[in-house]
Design an enzyme around this catalytic site. Structure first.
Site, short mmCIF file in Angstrom:
data_model
loop_
_atom_site.label_atom_id
_atom_site.label_comp_id
_atom_site.label_asym_id
_atom_site.label_seq_id
_atom_site.Cartn_x
_atom_site.Cartn_y
_atom_site.Cartn_z
N GLU A 2 0.84 -1.20 0.00
CA GLU A 2 0.00 0.00 0.00
C GLU A 2 0.87 1.24 0.00
OE1 GLU A 2 -3.37 -0.58 2.49
OE2 GLU A 2 -3.26 1.44 3.31
N THR A 12 -3.84 4.82 -0.95
CA THR A 12 -4.69 5.38 0.09
C THR A 12 -5.40 6.64 -0.43
OG1 THR A 12 -2.91 6.70 1.01
CG2 THR A 12 -3.24 4.51 1.96
N TYR A 68 -8.30 20.20 8.56
CA TYR A 68 -8.04 21.60 8.86
C TYR A 68 -6.53 21.82 9.02
CZ TYR A 68 -12.98 22.59 9.63
OH TYR A 68 -14.31 22.77 9.46
N ALA A 113 -3.20 24.60 10.04
CA ALA A 113 -2.93 25.44 11.21
C ALA A 113 -3.73 26.74 11.17
CB ALA A 113 -1.44 25.74 11.25
N ARG A 159 -14.99 3.88 5.47
CA ARG A 159 -15.71 5.03 5.98
C ARG A 159 -14.82 6.27 6.03
NH1 ARG A 159 -17.07 6.08 12.21
NH2 ARG A 159 -14.91 6.74 12.01
N ASP A 174 -12.02 8.67 8.50
CA ASP A 174 -12.07 9.18 9.87
C ASP A 174 -12.74 10.54 9.94
OD1 ASP A 174 -11.05 7.07 11.37
OD2 ASP A 174 -9.02 7.52 10.67
P1 FAD Z 1 -16.99 1.12 9.04
O1 FAD Z 1 -16.93 -0.29 8.61
O2 FAD Z 1 -18.09 1.98 8.51
O3 FAD Z 1 -17.07 1.11 10.64
C1 FAD Z 1 -16.85 2.31 11.38
C2 FAD Z 1 -17.41 2.14 12.79
O4 FAD Z 1 -18.84 2.10 12.72
C3 FAD Z 1 -17.01 0.84 13.49
O5 FAD Z 1 -16.87 1.13 14.85
C4 FAD Z 1 -18.18 -0.09 13.25
O6 FAD Z 1 -18.28 -1.08 14.26
C5 FAD Z 1 -19.35 0.89 13.27
N1 FAD Z 1 -20.48 0.50 12.44
C6 FAD Z 1 -20.45 -0.02 11.19
N2 FAD Z 1 -21.71 -0.20 10.74
C7 FAD Z 1 -22.55 0.22 11.72
C8 FAD Z 1 -23.97 0.30 11.86
N3 FAD Z 1 -24.78 -0.11 10.89
N4 FAD Z 1 -24.48 0.79 13.02
C9 FAD Z 1 -23.66 1.20 14.01
N5 FAD Z 1 -22.31 1.15 13.94
C10 FAD Z 1 -21.76 0.67 12.81
N6 FAD Z 1 -8.62 5.89 6.16
C11 FAD Z 1 -8.48 6.89 5.26
O7 FAD Z 1 -8.92 8.01 5.51
N7 FAD Z 1 -7.89 6.65 4.03
C12 FAD Z 1 -7.40 5.44 3.71
O8 FAD Z 1 -6.89 5.26 2.59
C13 FAD Z 1 -7.53 4.37 4.63
N8 FAD Z 1 -7.07 3.14 4.35
C14 FAD Z 1 -7.23 2.12 5.26
C15 FAD Z 1 -6.76 0.82 4.93
C16 FAD Z 1 -6.91 -0.21 5.83
C17 FAD Z 1 -6.41 -1.60 5.46
C18 FAD Z 1 -7.53 0.02 7.10
C19 FAD Z 1 -7.68 -1.11 8.10
C20 FAD Z 1 -7.99 1.29 7.43
C21 FAD Z 1 -7.85 2.35 6.52
N9 FAD Z 1 -8.31 3.64 6.81
C22 FAD Z 1 -8.16 4.65 5.89
C23 FAD Z 1 -8.89 3.95 8.13
C24 FAD Z 1 -10.43 3.86 8.17
O9 FAD Z 1 -11.02 4.77 7.25
C25 FAD Z 1 -10.86 4.20 9.60
O10 FAD Z 1 -10.40 3.24 10.49
C26 FAD Z 1 -12.34 4.50 9.80
O11 FAD Z 1 -12.48 5.06 11.12
C27 FAD Z 1 -13.25 3.28 9.74
O12 FAD Z 1 -13.41 2.86 8.46
P2 FAD Z 1 -14.23 1.50 8.14
O13 FAD Z 1 -14.38 1.43 6.70
O14 FAD Z 1 -13.63 0.36 8.87
O15 FAD Z 1 -15.65 1.90 8.81
#
Ligand code: FAD
Length: 310
Positions: free
Chosen positions: A18, A49, A55, A57, A116, A118
């Site tokens: 990645e 990614t 935001y 500074a 999703r 952050d």
């Molecule tokens: P989700 O699967 O939507 O889950 C997010 C939270 O919501 C979890 O706590 C889950 O339990 C909860 N949830 C899910 N569905 C529901 C529901 N129906 N009701 C209530 N709660 C629910 N971030 C970036 O910004 N850019 C990147 O390129 C990037 N690459 C990544 C690559 C990898 C391999 C990994 C592991 C993470 C990456 N991330 C990246 C980070 C990721 O975007 C964050 O960790 C984010 O906070 C969660 O994304 P997710 O897709 O796992 O979210």
């Protein structure tokens, strides 16, 4: 090529990595310099990614690392290798997401990691954009619709030309930070499988026991898709504090102690590389389908790891 199919059908452990788009204003050569030495180890695909606005500074919203789609196109063209751009819910409404996916479709890029993303600020709860997808599973449903030729605002989607996306998603062996517990998080992960996810790439972990426990729990609730371990080689001494805080993970006591005893980053890098090699060897011995290295902007450690284990 459909990377989900590759992961689902392999009989030996494969390799992928990645990378990060360069900071705004920097050239794409840094990306090629990262990829070039890794091509010898025959990666199956390269993830890129994606970064929403944050935001700065001066309280302005900026995108520090734009260009995910264009970089995916450039890499796929230059190396003739499948690319997996990351697609985020956060920061985009569904129409904007549709446009990004259409750009990828027209470029012939059919593999994405659906995430999703952050919150805009690290201290805020995550909030989707108005008309945006809230969870990764909502993004997966939007993509599934497009794969049926159903686009936003279409009244007669039988005449549309469908996309052909294959989707991976993220999983968290030590649970996602916002989930109340691991079991609840895994139930939401199962919902992602039900919404069309074809494989999972995990967040980094430094104790393989977390991965093995996670896989067992996933299988127990009916998650059947491959679960690919994500491995991050530690490269800086301060990561002993930064990584647990940023990624909500734990470092094993042995690793923590060894890193704190390092006099400089070079020593920390050597320890990080050896630790990643140890993890990789054990995971390969357990027949994981693929090792996914979080290479980001520096190939050196990933090359050492690939050389030691493949
Ligand atoms: P989700 O699967 O939507 O889950 C997010 C939270 O919501 C979890 O706590 C889950 O339990 C909860 N949830 C899910 N569905 C529901 C529901 N129906 N009701 C209530 N709660 C629910 N971030 C970036 O910004 N850019 C990147 O390129 C990037 N690459 C990544 C690559 C990898 C391999 C990994 C592991 C993470 C990456 N991330 C990246 C980070 C990721 O975007 C964050 O960790 C984010 O906070 C969660 O994304 P997710 O897709 O796992 O979210």
């Amino acid at each position: 090529m459909n990377v989900a199919h590759t992961i689902q059908t392999t009989t030996k452990t494969l390799f992928s990595f990645e990378i990060l788009p360069p900071l705004k204003g920097k050239g794409i050569e840094t990306i090629y310099n990262t990829i070039d030495p890794l091509m010898e180890y025959k990666p199956q695909f390269i993830n890129i990614t994606s970064h929403r606005e944050v935001y700065d500074a001066n309280n302005n919203r900026v995108r520090r690392r734009p260009g995910t789609v264009a970089i995916a196109g450039a890499i796929s063209h230059k190396y003739n290798i499948p690319v997996v751009p990351h697609i985020l819910c956060g920061g985009f409404n569904r129409k904007e997401t549709e446009y990004v996916l259409l750009d990828l479709h027209f470029l012939g890029i059919n593999n994405v990691l659906a995430l999703r993303g952050d919150a805009l600020r690290s201290d805020e709860p995550y909030t989707p954009e108005p008309e945006g997808n809230r969870y990764a599973q909502d993004l997966l449903r939007q993509i599934a619709d497009m794969n049926k030729g159903k686009f936003i605002g279409d009244t007669d989607y039988n005449t549309s030309s469908p996309t052909h996306f294959s989707c991976g998603v993220a999983g968290y062996p030590e649970k996602h930070y916002a989930a109340p517990d691991l079991d609840t998080d895994i139930l939401h992960l199962k919902e992602k499988q039900d919404a069309g996810a074809q494989y999972i790439i995990t967040q980094m972990f430094f104790d393989n026991a977390h991965y093995f426990n996670f896989v067992a729990k996933c299988r127990a609730v009916g998650i059947t898709i491959p679960i690919v371990p994500g491995i991050k080689p530690i490269g800086l001494k301060n990561q002993v504090d930064v990584l647990p805080k940023l990624f909500h993970i734990e470092l094993p006591q042995d690793l923590d102690t060894a890193l704190r005893a390092c006099s400089d980053d070079e020593q920390a890098k050597q320890i990080g590389t050896q630790w990643a090699i140890m993890q990789a060897k054990e995971l390969i011995a357990h027949n994981v389908p693929l090792l996914h290295l979080f290479t980001y902007s520096s190939a050196k450690q990933s090359v050492e790891i690939a050389k030691a284990v493949f």
